[in-house]
Write a protein that holds these residues in place. Structure first.
Motif, short mmCIF file in Angstrom:
data_model
loop_
_atom_site.label_atom_id
_atom_site.label_comp_id
_atom_site.label_asym_id
_atom_site.label_seq_id
_atom_site.Cartn_x
_atom_site.Cartn_y
_atom_site.Cartn_z
N PHE A 6 0.86 -1.19 0.00
CA PHE A 6 0.00 0.00 0.00
C PHE A 6 0.89 1.23 0.00
O PHE A 6 1.66 1.45 0.93
N ILE A 7 0.76 2.04 -1.05
CA ILE A 7 1.66 3.19 -1.22
C ILE A 7 0.84 4.48 -1.25
O ILE A 7 -0.08 4.63 -2.07
N GLY A 8 1.18 5.41 -0.34
CA GLY A 8 0.44 6.67 -0.23
C GLY A 8 -0.49 6.61 0.96
O GLY A 8 -1.60 6.09 0.88
N SER A 50 11.11 1.75 0.52
CA SER A 50 10.83 2.37 -0.79
C SER A 50 9.61 1.67 -1.38
O SER A 50 9.20 0.60 -0.91
N ALA A 51 9.07 2.26 -2.46
CA ALA A 51 7.92 1.64 -3.12
C ALA A 51 8.32 0.27 -3.68
O ALA A 51 7.56 -0.69 -3.58
N LEU A 52 9.53 0.19 -4.24
CA LEU A 52 9.96 -1.09 -4.82
C LEU A 52 10.17 -2.15 -3.74
O LEU A 52 9.90 -3.33 -3.95
N THR A 63 -2.41 2.04 -4.62
CA THR A 63 -1.82 3.38 -4.48
C THR A 63 -2.92 4.38 -4.19
O THR A 63 -4.04 4.26 -4.69
N MET A 64 -2.59 5.37 -3.33
CA MET A 64 -3.55 6.44 -2.99
C MET A 64 -2.75 7.74 -2.94
O MET A 64 -2.27 8.17 -1.89
#
Ligand code: NAD
Length: 294
Positions: A6-8, A50-52, A63-64
């Motif tokens: 979950f990113i953001g 990190s996202a990766l 993503t949000m």
């Protein structure tokens, strides 16, 4: 159980990710802001640097993010999520962004054989916290069916609107209409008040007449008519003027691209732009009523 990256983790993403943890999914989070991650980690999520790193081992990525440029920046390119994801990964972007970027990113995922759906939400921070968001999705039927199982951990009323970008189109159509009926409701109530009518009585009359609409029924913009509405709480958001203005901007950009006539939406955008610039950007969008008070 899905393995979710979950990113953001802003106002919306933070509580959404926390609800996925509660629903039993294995969630790893990443945000540029450390404190935003810590709040969700305290609820049981894993933290990535990190996202990766969040992507490693995930079968689902959510993503949000604020806007289209953030989404394109994260997903596309040689170091982007699409290039680096394992085969079989499902992407869901819940941000509100322009449909063009949603289509571009969705098609880039499809070109790599990966499923992606745009899944913008309706409902603000309270609905994100309560797990009652509505999702409007665009993408393949298979991707939608798979994504729905995870989205159910964050909301109710999960719709498939069509192919890539269709979720974003549904969102801008809905919010443009919301702006139009909020402005109309505000000016009608103020016209009545200027003629000495009690806004509570007028609201009751219109609720039982042909002027009935969602703003009047659930979100009355006149102070003290509805105790739970932001209007009765100094227009504390709720849904901020600046976010409504963003959504109206997306609707206007799309209307230019598709040569659609949207006179009511254009006027609503113009009113909200003027109102926002006078120090009202962070107030609830129903405070537009004050434009009609002299
Ligand atoms: P926000 O600004 O609070 O959160 C965005 C988060 O994304 C921030 O924490 C930021 O640090 C993070 N971020 C930005 N770029 C990043 C990157 N490259 N990698 C990792 N993290 C990154 O915004 P929000 O209010 O949570 O809204 C998110 C989206 O949801 C927006 O598109 C908004 O229009 C939409 N939305 C918001 C509401 C609302 O009421 N707030 C309601 C419906 C839809």
């Amino acid at each position: 159980m899905a393995k979710v990256a979950f990113i953001g983790l802003g106002n919306m993403g933070g509580p959404m990710a926390a609800n996925l943890v509660k629903a039993g999914h294995q969630v790893t989070v990443f945000d540029l802001v450390e404190a935003a991650m810590d709040a969700v980690v305290a609820q049981g999520a894993g933290k990535a640097a990190s996202a990766l790193e969040a992507l490693a081992g995930a079968d689902t990525v959510i993503t949000m993010l604020p806007a289209g440029k953030h989404v394109a920046g994260l997903y596309l390119g040689e170091e982007g999520l699409i290039a680096k994801a394992a085969d079989g990964t499902l992407f869901m972007d819940c941000s509100t962004i322009d449909a063009e970027t949603a289509r571009r990113v969705g098609e880039a995922a499809a070109a790599r054989g990966l499923q992606m759906i745009d899944a913008p939400v309706s409902g603000g921070v309270k609905a994100a916290q309560a797990g009652t968001l509505a999702f409007m999705c665009g993408g393949s039927a298979d991707g939608f069916a798979r994504g729905k199982l995870v989205l159910e951990g964050m909301g109710k009323n999960i719709f498939h609107a069509g192919d890539h970008g269709a979720g974003q189109i549904a969102k801008i159509c809905n919010n443009m209409l919301l702006a139009v009926h909020m402005v109309g409701t505000a000016e009608a109530l103020q016209l009545g008040a200027n003629n000495g009518l009690d806004p509570k009585v007028l609201s009751e009359i219109m609720l039982n007449s042909s002027g009935k609409n969602w703003s009047l029924e659930n979100y009355n913009p006149y102070p003290d008519v509805m105790p739970t509405a932001p209007a009765s709480n100094d227009y504390k958001p709720g849904f901020m003027v600046q976010l409504m203005l963003k959504d109206l901007g997306l609707a206007m950009e799309n209307s230019l691209a598709t040569q659609s006539s949207v006179p009511m939406g254009a006027l609503a955008r113009s009113l909200y732009a003027s109102f926002s610039s006078k120090g009202n950007a962070q107030r609830d969008f129903s405070s537009i009523l004050e434009m009609f008070q002299s």
